[in-house]
Design an enzyme around this catalytic site. Structure first.
Site, PDB file in Angstrom:
ATOM      1  N   GLU A 114       0.835  -1.204   0.000  1.00  0.00           N
ATOM      2  CA  GLU A 114       0.000   0.000   0.000  1.00  0.00           C
ATOM      3  C   GLU A 114       0.867   1.250   0.000  1.00  0.00           C
ATOM      4  O   GLU A 114       1.990   1.233   0.504  1.00  0.00           O
ATOM      5  CB  GLU A 114      -0.871   0.023   1.252  1.00  0.00           C
ATOM      6  CG  GLU A 114      -1.776  -1.194   1.352  1.00  0.00           C
ATOM      7  CD  GLU A 114      -2.715  -1.142   2.547  1.00  0.00           C
ATOM      8  OE1 GLU A 114      -3.712  -1.852   2.509  1.00  0.00           O
ATOM      9  OE2 GLU A 114      -2.455  -0.397   3.509  1.00  0.00           O
ATOM     10  N   CYS A 129      -0.267   6.432   9.872  1.00  0.00           N
ATOM     11  CA  CYS A 129       0.953   5.743  10.304  1.00  0.00           C
ATOM     12  C   CYS A 129       0.609   4.461  11.030  1.00  0.00           C
ATOM     13  O   CYS A 129      -0.213   4.454  11.937  1.00  0.00           O
ATOM     14  CB  CYS A 129       1.735   6.603  11.279  1.00  0.00           C
ATOM     15  SG  CYS A 129       2.663   7.863  10.486  1.00  0.00           S
TER      16      CYS A 129
HETATM   17  N1  SAH Z   1       9.901   0.919   9.702  1.00  0.00           N
HETATM   18  C1  SAH Z   1       9.948   2.332   9.650  1.00  0.00           C
HETATM   19  C2  SAH Z   1       8.917   2.959   8.719  1.00  0.00           C
HETATM   20  C3  SAH Z   1       7.526   2.403   8.711  1.00  0.00           C
HETATM   21  S1  SAH Z   1       6.463   2.809  10.045  1.00  0.00           S
HETATM   22  C4  SAH Z   1       9.876   2.931  11.061  1.00  0.00           C
HETATM   23  O1  SAH Z   1       9.724   2.162  12.006  1.00  0.00           O
HETATM   24  O2  SAH Z   1      10.061   4.127  11.205  1.00  0.00           O
HETATM   25  C5  SAH Z   1       6.179   4.535   9.919  1.00  0.00           C
HETATM   26  C6  SAH Z   1       5.945   5.214  11.248  1.00  0.00           C
HETATM   27  O3  SAH Z   1       4.670   4.856  11.805  1.00  0.00           O
HETATM   28  C7  SAH Z   1       6.957   4.860  12.325  1.00  0.00           C
HETATM   29  O4  SAH Z   1       7.292   6.002  13.067  1.00  0.00           O
HETATM   30  C8  SAH Z   1       6.172   3.897  13.176  1.00  0.00           C
HETATM   31  O5  SAH Z   1       6.718   3.705  14.447  1.00  0.00           O
HETATM   32  C9  SAH Z   1       4.830   4.571  13.171  1.00  0.00           C
HETATM   33  N2  SAH Z   1       3.713   3.759  13.629  1.00  0.00           N
HETATM   34  C10 SAH Z   1       3.564   2.428  13.538  1.00  0.00           C
HETATM   35  N3  SAH Z   1       2.370   2.055  14.066  1.00  0.00           N
HETATM   36  C11 SAH Z   1       1.766   3.185  14.475  1.00  0.00           C
HETATM   37  C12 SAH Z   1       0.498   3.464  15.054  1.00  0.00           C
HETATM   38  N4  SAH Z   1      -0.361   2.484  15.315  1.00  0.00           N
HETATM   39  N5  SAH Z   1       0.190   4.753  15.324  1.00  0.00           N
HETATM   40  C13 SAH Z   1       1.054   5.753  15.041  1.00  0.00           C
HETATM   41  N6  SAH Z   1       2.260   5.560  14.484  1.00  0.00           N
HETATM   42  C14 SAH Z   1       2.616   4.280  14.190  1.00  0.00           C
END
Ligand code: SAH
Length: 346
Positions: free
Chosen positions: A96, A337
């Site tokens: 996605e 996110c």
């Molecule tokens: N693997 C990378 C990029 C993908 S996740 C990383 O960890 O940064 C993108 C962002 O979304 C990251 O900051 C991650 O921690 C955040 N994220 C994941 N699940 C989330 C949620 N349920 N609510 C808010 N942010 C979230």
């Protein structure tokens, strides 16, 4: 579109195309022409290359294919115009991407892997597990297909969709080098953000390349014990080591780091957490993004209240650190996110 015996020309850098052109004993400028067709004009087949001689086009057709993703589904948020794009790859994997409307244009968020190995407990992308890295062309094609659909250009790109970009290091770097190439899409490196859960060795490797890319590090905890619990990958690296690599990145590239911190009710949002975080960040050239955690099906984490978020922000601000509470976009279509996932349910 794909053909096993043929090479993926969209994943080739301009230098690689140039090397091919040399071995094919063609004039050097053909390499730039081909690269322009692929990345500036986003041609989807070789017959569109009107300034390239027919003989060379036939040769290209014999040896290469032009990768192109079809958008299978688009889900448009009724709340804020965020759009989620769903793609099925040639091997059946589903990925996605998302676009978000900002005052200054369209932000495009892309995936870098089919699934994810990092196992963050609050994130949908780790379910149902990791399958493979995306190729350079699969990453580029998410952007090109979206730009074709919106009839405009992305204003910034975030590698924040499914996957851990620094766990797909070579393809992520090559993607950035191709999309910023001045003869092609010529995207400004400073408008590309790579988001990582914090793999210190890979952050150091990226710093050495001195690319003009923004780096976001997902912290989500100010204490190792909590971080290890909610982000299992961090059992391999202490917070101190992650922050050392962040400092090194700012030193090598001159860029400010963004730290992401998802606020989770009663887990990481107390005043003690905020004060501990402030101490850890105070001598790093950084910005802190606070994001009330987005709800993910099957996960019990709840977002912090607006008051707790505000209090947290004030404590960080009192230490002179730039901080914002980020608004979340696209939650109604699961495009925010942590809500992008490999297997899609409608
Ligand atoms: N693997 C990378 C990029 C993908 S996740 C990383 O960890 O940064 C993108 C962002 O979304 C990251 O900051 C991650 O921690 C955040 N994220 C994941 N699940 C989330 C949620 N349920 N609510 C808010 N942010 C979230």
């Amino acid at each position: 579109m794909n053909c096993k015996s043929k090479k993926d020309i969209l994943s080739m850098s301009r230098t690689e195309i140039f090397e091919y052109i040399q071995t094919a004993q063609q004039p050097k400028y053909r390499a730039d022409q081909i690269f322009e067709w692929l990345h500036l004009r986003k041609a989807e087949n070789f017959d569109e290359f009107t300034n390239v001689p027919a003989q060379l086009i036939e040769r290209l057709k014999d040896e290469f294919y032009i990768y192109s993703l079809n958008i299978e589904k688009m889900l448009v948020s009724r709340v804020d115009n965020t759009v989620k794009y769903v793609y099925t790859l040639q091997d059946g994997e589903v990925i996605e991407a998302a676009t978000m409307d900002y005052k200054y244009g369209s932000g495009v968020c892309i995936s870098t892997q089919a699934g994810c190995k990092m196992g963050c407990k609050f994130c949908a992308s780790q379910n149902p597990g990791f399958v493979r890295n995306l190729t350079v062309s699969e990453m580029l094609s998410q952007i090109y297909s979206i730009e074709r659909t919106i009839g405009g250009k992305a204003s910034n790109i975030t590698l924040m969709g499914i996957g851990e970009p620094l766990d797909n290091f070579d393809n992520t770097v090559k993607f950035a080098q191709i999309i910023t190439d001045p003869k092609g899409r010529d995207f400004a490196g400073r408008k590309i953000s790579i988001s990582t859960c914090g793999l210190p060795e890979r952050i150091d490797d990226l710093a050495k390349l001195k690319l003009p890319l923004k780096l976001s590090i997902s912290l989500h905890a100010a204490f190792d014990s909590l971080r290890e619990d909610i982000m299992p990958i961090s059992r391999r690296f202490s917070l101190e080591r992650v922050l050392e690599s962040a400092k090194n990145y700012t030193k090598e590239t001159g860029k400010r780091i963004t730290f992401e911190y998802a606020l989770i009710n009663s887990i990481n949002d107390s005043e003690t957490d905020a004060k501990a975080l402030l101490i850890k960040l105070k001598d790093i050239h950084c910005h802190l993004n606070l994001i009330p955690i987005n709800k993910v099906e099957g996960k019990s984490f709840e977002p912090s209240s607006a008051e707790a978020a505000e209090k947290f922000k004030e404590i960080i601000q009192s230490g002179g650190i730039s901080v914002t509470v980020r608004r979340t976009l696209g939650t109604d279509v699961n495009a925010a996110c942590g809500q992008l996932r490999k297997a899609v349910k409608f």
